[in-house]
Design a protein around this motif. Sequence first.
Motif, PDB file in Angstrom:
ATOM      1  N   LEU A   1     -23.229 -20.936  43.183  1.00  0.00           N
ATOM      2  CA  LEU A   1     -22.411 -20.268  44.180  1.00  0.00           C
ATOM      3  C   LEU A   1     -21.645 -19.198  43.433  1.00  0.00           C
ATOM      4  N   ALA A   2     -21.737 -17.956  43.894  1.00  0.00           N
ATOM      5  CA  ALA A   2     -21.142 -16.846  43.151  1.00  0.00           C
ATOM      6  C   ALA A   2     -20.406 -15.895  44.083  1.00  0.00           C
ATOM      7  N   ASP A   3     -19.458 -15.153  43.494  1.00  0.00           N
ATOM      8  CA  ASP A   3     -18.729 -14.085  44.183  1.00  0.00           C
ATOM      9  C   ASP A   3     -19.167 -12.754  43.603  1.00  0.00           C
ATOM     10  N   TRP A   4     -19.239 -11.724  44.473  1.00  0.00           N
ATOM     11  CA  TRP A   4     -19.500 -10.362  44.011  1.00  0.00           C
ATOM     12  C   TRP A   4     -18.897  -9.387  45.004  1.00  0.00           C
ATOM     13  N   THR A   5     -18.786  -8.143  44.563  1.00  0.00           N
ATOM     14  CA  THR A   5     -18.234  -7.089  45.406  1.00  0.00           C
ATOM     15  C   THR A   5     -19.378  -6.242  45.930  1.00  0.00           C
ATOM     16  N   ALA A   6     -19.480  -6.107  47.248  1.00  0.00           N
ATOM     17  CA  ALA A   6     -20.547  -5.319  47.874  1.00  0.00           C
ATOM     18  C   ALA A   6     -20.321  -3.838  47.598  1.00  0.00           C
ATOM     19  N   PRO A   7     -21.355  -3.001  47.767  1.00  0.00           N
ATOM     20  CA  PRO A   7     -21.198  -1.564  47.545  1.00  0.00           C
ATOM     21  C   PRO A   7     -20.111  -0.931  48.399  1.00  0.00           C
ATOM     22  N   ASP A   8     -19.813  -1.507  49.575  1.00  0.00           N
ATOM     23  CA  ASP A   8     -18.756  -0.932  50.427  1.00  0.00           C
ATOM     24  C   ASP A   8     -17.367  -1.454  50.051  1.00  0.00           C
ATOM     25  N   GLY A   9     -17.286  -2.283  49.000  1.00  0.00           N
ATOM     26  CA  GLY A   9     -16.000  -2.761  48.524  1.00  0.00           C
ATOM     27  C   GLY A   9     -15.580  -4.113  49.061  1.00  0.00           C
TER      28      GLY A   9
ATOM     29  N   THR B   1     -19.844 -13.311  39.715  1.00  0.00           N
ATOM     30  CA  THR B   1     -19.110 -14.307  38.934  1.00  0.00           C
ATOM     31  C   THR B   1     -19.428 -15.696  39.473  1.00  0.00           C
ATOM     32  N   VAL B   2     -19.758 -16.595  38.566  1.00  0.00           N
ATOM     33  CA  VAL B   2     -20.096 -17.971  38.964  1.00  0.00           C
ATOM     34  C   VAL B   2     -18.844 -18.682  39.478  1.00  0.00           C
ATOM     35  N   VAL B   3     -18.949 -19.253  40.665  1.00  0.00           N
ATOM     36  CA  VAL B   3     -17.883 -20.109  41.196  1.00  0.00           C
ATOM     37  C   VAL B   3     -18.149 -21.544  40.751  1.00  0.00           C
ATOM     38  N   ARG B   4     -19.393 -22.012  40.975  1.00  0.00           N
ATOM     39  CA  ARG B   4     -19.793 -23.331  40.490  1.00  0.00           C
ATOM     40  C   ARG B   4     -21.322 -23.431  40.539  1.00  0.00           C
ATOM     41  N   GLU B   5     -21.850 -24.291  39.695  1.00  0.00           N
ATOM     42  CA  GLU B   5     -23.288 -24.547  39.693  1.00  0.00           C
ATOM     43  C   GLU B   5     -23.599 -25.531  40.804  1.00  0.00           C
TER      44      GLU B   5
ATOM     45  N   ASP C   1     -18.466 -17.383  34.493  1.00  0.00           N
ATOM     46  CA  ASP C   1     -19.542 -16.636  33.831  1.00  0.00           C
ATOM     47  C   ASP C   1     -19.990 -15.488  34.717  1.00  0.00           C
ATOM     48  N   ARG C   2     -20.311 -14.373  34.065  1.00  0.00           N
ATOM     49  CA  ARG C   2     -20.733 -13.193  34.817  1.00  0.00           C
ATOM     50  C   ARG C   2     -22.230 -12.954  34.604  1.00  0.00           C
ATOM     51  N   PHE C   3     -22.881 -12.459  35.640  1.00  0.00           N
ATOM     52  CA  PHE C   3     -24.313 -12.128  35.556  1.00  0.00           C
ATOM     53  C   PHE C   3     -24.619 -11.059  36.600  1.00  0.00           C
ATOM     54  N   ARG C   4     -25.777 -10.462  36.477  1.00  0.00           N
ATOM     55  CA  ARG C   4     -26.161  -9.388  37.390  1.00  0.00           C
ATOM     56  C   ARG C   4     -26.940  -9.945  38.573  1.00  0.00           C
ATOM     57  N   VAL C   5     -26.639  -9.423  39.732  1.00  0.00           N
ATOM     58  CA  VAL C   5     -27.363  -9.803  40.948  1.00  0.00           C
ATOM     59  C   VAL C   5     -27.667  -8.523  41.723  1.00  0.00           C
ATOM     60  N   TRP C   6     -28.826  -8.480  42.359  1.00  0.00           N
ATOM     61  CA  TRP C   6     -29.212  -7.313  43.166  1.00  0.00           C
ATOM     62  C   TRP C   6     -28.771  -7.531  44.607  1.00  0.00           C
ATOM     63  N   THR C   7     -28.268  -6.467  45.224  1.00  0.00           N
ATOM     64  CA  THR C   7     -27.830  -6.547  46.618  1.00  0.00           C
ATOM     65  C   THR C   7     -28.446  -5.412  47.422  1.00  0.00           C
ATOM     66  N   ASP C   8     -28.508  -5.618  48.756  1.00  0.00           N
ATOM     67  CA  ASP C   8     -28.953  -4.543  49.637  1.00  0.00           C
ATOM     68  C   ASP C   8     -27.752  -3.683  50.015  1.00  0.00           C
ATOM     69  N   ARG C   9     -27.953  -2.745  50.928  1.00  0.00           N
ATOM     70  CA  ARG C   9     -26.871  -1.830  51.304  1.00  0.00           C
ATOM     71  C   ARG C   9     -25.702  -2.549  51.970  1.00  0.00           C
TER      72      ARG C   9
ATOM     73  N   MET D   1     -29.713 -17.245  42.579  1.00  0.00           N
ATOM     74  CA  MET D   1     -30.354 -17.782  41.388  1.00  0.00           C
ATOM     75  C   MET D   1     -29.914 -16.945  40.195  1.00  0.00           C
ATOM     76  N   THR D   2     -29.729 -17.590  39.050  1.00  0.00           N
ATOM     77  CA  THR D   2     -29.333 -16.889  37.839  1.00  0.00           C
ATOM     78  C   THR D   2     -30.120 -17.418  36.653  1.00  0.00           C
ATOM     79  N   ALA D   3     -30.306 -16.560  35.659  1.00  0.00           N
ATOM     80  CA  ALA D   3     -31.020 -16.958  34.447  1.00  0.00           C
ATOM     81  C   ALA D   3     -30.095 -17.594  33.428  1.00  0.00           C
ATOM     82  N   LEU D   4     -28.825 -17.743  33.749  1.00  0.00           N
ATOM     83  CA  LEU D   4     -27.897 -18.391  32.827  1.00  0.00           C
ATOM     84  C   LEU D   4     -28.367 -19.814  32.560  1.00  0.00           C
ATOM     85  N   GLY D   5     -28.455 -20.175  31.284  1.00  0.00           N
ATOM     86  CA  GLY D   5     -28.953 -21.502  30.937  1.00  0.00           C
ATOM     87  C   GLY D   5     -28.012 -22.608  31.372  1.00  0.00           C
ATOM     88  N   ASP D   6     -26.728 -22.445  31.110  1.00  0.00           N
ATOM     89  CA  ASP D   6     -25.740 -23.461  31.465  1.00  0.00           C
ATOM     90  C   ASP D   6     -24.564 -22.755  32.144  1.00  0.00           C
TER      91      ASP D   6
END
Length: 201
Positions: free
Chosen positions: A97-105, A70-74, A123-131, A113-118
């Motif tokens: 700057l974004a918030d997300w929940t790690a696989p461990d919770g 989730t976007v916190v701010r651009e 706003d929600r978008f997908r991000v890849w994370t490691d373990r 970086m996000t492909a969101l134009g504005d």
Amino acid sequence: MRAISGLWRWRRNPLCRTTDLVEAWVALAALLLMLLSAPVTGLLVGGAAQRALQEAVREQHASRQPVTATVVRELDRTSLDIDPETGAAAGLRSRVLADWTAPDGTERRGVVMTALGDPRPGDRFRVWTDRQGRAAARPLDPAAATTHAVLAGFGAALVAAGGVETARRLIVWRMVRRRYARLDQAWNRVGPDWGRTGTGS
């Protein structure tokens, strides 16, 4: 391809020298080597690259997973922003700057970086994370890995063919130099008397 040009020397010709015939055999050997070694080299290198890249694809897909951020701010764009997926300048991608929940919770926050134009807050978008839940580059796609392997095999085949052609040119160059050296020796023996009246009588 100049390797084929030497083949004409097999024609019956009273002026044909032994070196001409040797050049023709060298040209034929180079042609056969190119036809055999280039595809075999390409297949071997391409196959090895395919195995290594597909293994990397499996490892990356096993160690990374997509989560919703989730976007916190651009954030302000800088000229040094690099897209982690391509390694190129960010271009049309936005730095947020974004918030997300790690696989461990656990909750995570970071710059991604996000492909969101504005991008706007919320706003929600997908991000890849490691373990560990840290933002990571997108894993390599299997089709892209196959394309890289094919290009590696094709490049190796071209290098093999170029190596054979280089060797053929080097051999012919040495033969021509040797031929010119013999011609110079012969000319030094008869040259001083050539054209004089009564020479050899």
